[in-house]
Design an enzyme around this catalytic site. Sequence first.
Site, PDB file in Angstrom:
ATOM      1  N   GLU A 110      13.418 -44.936 -33.032  1.00  0.00           N
ATOM      2  CA  GLU A 110      14.036 -43.724 -33.586  1.00  0.00           C
ATOM      3  C   GLU A 110      13.784 -43.619 -35.086  1.00  0.00           C
ATOM      4  OE1 GLU A 110      18.635 -44.965 -33.718  1.00  0.00           O
ATOM      5  OE2 GLU A 110      17.788 -45.001 -31.705  1.00  0.00           O
ATOM      6  N   LYS A 160      14.612 -43.454 -39.054  1.00  0.00           N
ATOM      7  CA  LYS A 160      15.629 -43.956 -39.980  1.00  0.00           C
ATOM      8  C   LYS A 160      15.872 -42.822 -40.975  1.00  0.00           C
ATOM      9  CE  LYS A 160      16.760 -48.044 -42.729  1.00  0.00           C
ATOM     10  NZ  LYS A 160      17.620 -47.353 -43.637  1.00  0.00           N
ATOM     11  N   ASP A 197      17.357 -40.803 -44.054  1.00  0.00           N
ATOM     12  CA  ASP A 197      17.686 -41.233 -45.407  1.00  0.00           C
ATOM     13  C   ASP A 197      18.798 -40.348 -45.961  1.00  0.00           C
ATOM     14  OD1 ASP A 197      17.543 -42.777 -47.614  1.00  0.00           O
ATOM     15  OD2 ASP A 197      15.750 -41.831 -48.440  1.00  0.00           O
ATOM     16  N   TYR A 239      23.097 -41.782 -34.289  1.00  0.00           N
ATOM     17  CA  TYR A 239      22.216 -42.805 -33.710  1.00  0.00           C
ATOM     18  C   TYR A 239      22.926 -44.037 -33.149  1.00  0.00           C
ATOM     19  CZ  TYR A 239      22.824 -44.001 -38.654  1.00  0.00           C
ATOM     20  OH  TYR A 239      23.342 -44.225 -39.881  1.00  0.00           O
ATOM     21  N   LYS A 292      10.151 -49.760 -42.711  1.00  0.00           N
ATOM     22  CA  LYS A 292      10.262 -48.771 -43.786  1.00  0.00           C
ATOM     23  C   LYS A 292       8.895 -48.181 -44.097  1.00  0.00           C
ATOM     24  CE  LYS A 292      13.691 -49.489 -46.706  1.00  0.00           C
ATOM     25  NZ  LYS A 292      14.730 -48.759 -47.319  1.00  0.00           N
ATOM     26  N   CYS A 298       6.633 -42.940 -86.164  1.00  0.00           N
ATOM     27  CA  CYS A 298       6.961 -41.744 -85.394  1.00  0.00           C
ATOM     28  C   CYS A 298       5.737 -40.836 -85.285  1.00  0.00           C
ATOM     29  CB  CYS A 298       8.114 -40.981 -86.048  1.00  0.00           C
ATOM     30  SG  CYS A 298       8.471 -39.429 -85.203  1.00  0.00           S
ATOM     31  N   CYS A 305       6.752 -37.440 -87.364  1.00  0.00           N
ATOM     32  CA  CYS A 305       7.014 -37.355 -88.806  1.00  0.00           C
ATOM     33  C   CYS A 305       6.515 -38.579 -89.573  1.00  0.00           C
ATOM     34  CB  CYS A 305       8.506 -37.145 -89.054  1.00  0.00           C
ATOM     35  SG  CYS A 305       9.496 -38.598 -88.654  1.00  0.00           S
ATOM     36  N   CYS A 364      13.183 -43.075 -83.843  1.00  0.00           N
ATOM     37  CA  CYS A 364      12.785 -42.599 -85.162  1.00  0.00           C
ATOM     38  C   CYS A 364      14.071 -42.358 -85.949  1.00  0.00           C
ATOM     39  CB  CYS A 364      11.982 -41.307 -85.046  1.00  0.00           C
ATOM     40  SG  CYS A 364      11.820 -40.480 -86.639  1.00  0.00           S
ATOM     41  N   CYS A 366      12.991 -35.067 -88.921  1.00  0.00           N
ATOM     42  CA  CYS A 366      11.941 -35.185 -87.905  1.00  0.00           C
ATOM     43  C   CYS A 366      11.963 -33.939 -87.010  1.00  0.00           C
ATOM     44  CB  CYS A 366      12.193 -36.457 -87.108  1.00  0.00           C
ATOM     45  SG  CYS A 366      11.062 -36.722 -85.743  1.00  0.00           S
TER      46      CYS A 366
END
Length: 670
Positions: A112, A114, A116, A224, A311, A405, A408, A423, A429
Site C-alpha cells: 500500500e 505510505k 505523507d 490503512y 521510502k 560585504c 557595501c 555586514c 548598506c
Amino acid sequence: MTPIQERIEQLRRELNDHNHRYYVDNAPVISDQEFDRLMKELEELEQAHPEYADPLSPTQRVGSDLTKGFEQTPHIYPMLSLANTYSIEEVDEWVHRTRDALMGQEFTVVGEMKFDGSGISLIYEDGRLVRAVTRGDGEKGDIVTDNIKTIRSIPLVLKGEGWPRFFEIRGEIVLPWKEFDRLNAERAFNEEPLFANPRNAASGTLKMQNSREVARRGLDARFYYLLGPDLPYDNHYDNMVAARSWGFKVSTAMTCLHTLQEVDDYINHWDTARKELPVATDGLVFKVNSLRQQLNLGYRSKSPRWAIAYKFQAERALTRLRFVSFEVGRMGIVTPVANLDPVLLSGTIVKRASLHNEDIIKALDIHEHDMLYVEKGGEIIPKITGVEEAEREKGARPVEFVSYCPSCGTKLVRKEDEAAWMCPNKYGCPPQITGRVEHFVGRRMMNIDGIGEETSELLFQTGLVKNIADLYSLRKEQLEGLEGFGEKSADRIMQGIEDSKKVPFDRVVYALSIPYVGETVAKKLAKGVGSMDNLMTMSRDDLVAIEDIGPKIADSIIEYFAAPINQQIIARLREVGIQMEMAQEATAPLGDALKGKSVVISGVFEHHSRDQYKEMIERYGGKNVGSVSKKTDFILAGANMGPAKLEKAQKLGIPVINEDEFLAMLGKER
Ligand code: IVH
C-alpha cells in the site's frame, strides 16, 4: 418517531451518502445546488427542533469559532512507527526474514501507499465517531475530534453493515497538492510564512484552535489500519475492504502480493506512478496480511516485525554550479546562493538554491563549477545535498565565503556560536536599508500598498528614501517623477502612507525591523510596554520580566534604541502621527470586580481561550498568578485541571470556580 424526526433522519442519511459519493468516491450524483438545498432544509429543521440535535449531523461539519485548547488522552493501542528502507533489496530481505520467522509457512503481503501527512486514530462506537486523537508521542495524543469532523471524507456515522460495536481505525490526514498550493498562494499574498510541504500544512491545520478555519483548508484522509477486539476478518486486506464499505477512504493502490517478483514490480510501478496521485506520498508499506501471522511475528521496541516501509528516493538532479552569489538581507545576514545551470526537478525549473551559510559550503566541500545534486523531496524549496566529485574540474578551487560585504564592502563579522556572517554596516548598506523599507511597508506591518522590492530600491537610488521615516516626507510630485510612475500609482502610495498612521502600535513595533522581534514577539512587547516611550527606556530587567521576552531579545531592543539614528527615526515617526502607544480600548480597565484578587488559571476552557481569561482578570483589576498558594483567592478551572493544583487548592481551602461562574462574577453572559 414524529414525522419531523423522520424527515431529519432521512436528510441526514441522504446528505451523508452524498458526502461519501462526492468526497470518497469522487462521483457525485446530484448537483451542488441540490446538495445545498437539502443541507438548508436540514439546518432549518434542526434549528426549529433543537430536541433532535446530533453533534454528528452533517450540518456540524462547518466547524466553530470557539477556541479551546486540546485535551490529551492515552492511546488504547500505542501508535508505533515502521522500520524504513530505501532499497528494494532490503525489502526482499525482509520478505526472506519473514518467511524464515514463519518457519516456511505460505504468506501474503499487502502493498500500500505510505501517505505523507499527519497520523490519526479514530474511535467508533455503535457506528458513530466518538473520538479523534493525533499521534502525539505514540503513547498519548491530542483529542482533535472537532477538527476531524470538518473533513468531509471522514464518515461521522458509518454506512453499510458488519462493523464491530467498538473499533479503532488509523490513517493519515493529508492536504491534497491542489489545496496545499492554494493555501500557500494565499499565505504568500498575506506575507505569511509558507508551509514547506503538505505534511507540515496538514499537521499544523489539525492543531488549529479554530475548527471553522480547519473546515476551510480542504483536508482529506486515507485509512490503512483497523484495530479492535472483534474485527470482521482474520486478515488485514479484507478488513480494509470492509472499512471501505463502511465509508472510509481506503486507497485503491492497496493490493495483495504473492511473490517476490510481484513485490518488486509493485515498487517499480509506484516509484513513478505516485507522481500522478493527488496527495503526497513518501513511500510504500508492506504488511503481512494474516492477523494470526502478524501476531506470531510480533514487535520490535518501536515497530512491528510484520511490516516494513520502503521510502521513495527524493527526486534528485545533477547540475553544474555557475557561481555562488552572496546576498545581504535586511538584518545584514549574508546568505550564499548557488546559481545553477537550469535543471528540471519535480516539474519546475531550478536555477538557484540557498547554501544557507559557510558551514554548509564547507561540509559539502563545494568547489567552483562543481556538479551538484539538487533535491526537492516533499519540500518546495530545492536543496543542495551533495557534490559529484568524479566530475570536478582539474585545479578547481574550493568556494570561499566572502570576507567583505558584496554590497557595501564593509568587513563581515561572525558572532560567536552563530553560523551566519553579518555586514555590520546597518545604516549604510543599501540592501539592508531597502530591505527594512520593504519590510516596513509590508501587508502585515504598515500595509503601504504599491511599494515592493523594486520601488524600495528605486526610492533609495534616487535619494528619496534613505530610511523608513523618509517615506513620510515623500511628495506626490516626487513619485510622479519616477520612472514607470503615473498619477494613479503615486496617489495609491500617498494614500497608503496616510492610512498607515492608523496602524496599531504592535504592528509599528514589528515594522521597525528590530533584530529578533518578529510578529509574535512584537505583539507581546507592545502589550507589555504599552508605549514607545516605555519600550525605548525600559531596562533589561524590566524587558525580561515581560512574558516570552528573553535576554537576547532584550539586548537587541536596547541596542536598537541606543543608536541615535533610530532615536531620530522614532522622533520623526511620532511627529507625523504614527501610533506610539497601545490603543486605549485594548488595555483599559473594564471594572473592578476582581480588584486585588489573585487568580490561578488551570485546565482547558470552552468559551474563551486561556489568554483571553488572563486578559479579563487583569482588566477587571485582578492578578493572574502561576501557582496556588495561601494568597490565592480562587482558581478558575476548566476541564482537566491539573490534579496537583486541585489537591493543593482543597488542602488550602481555596475555592475552585468554573468558567460560567467566573463570567457571571464579571456580569458577562459568556
Ligand atoms: S501502518 C504498526 N500504513 O507512517 C504500523 N502507516 O512511519 C502502523 N503511514 O505512524 C502504521 N501510510 O502515520 C501504516 N499505509 C500505511 C501508512 C502509514 C503512512 C504513517 C503512519 C505511521 C508512519 C510510520
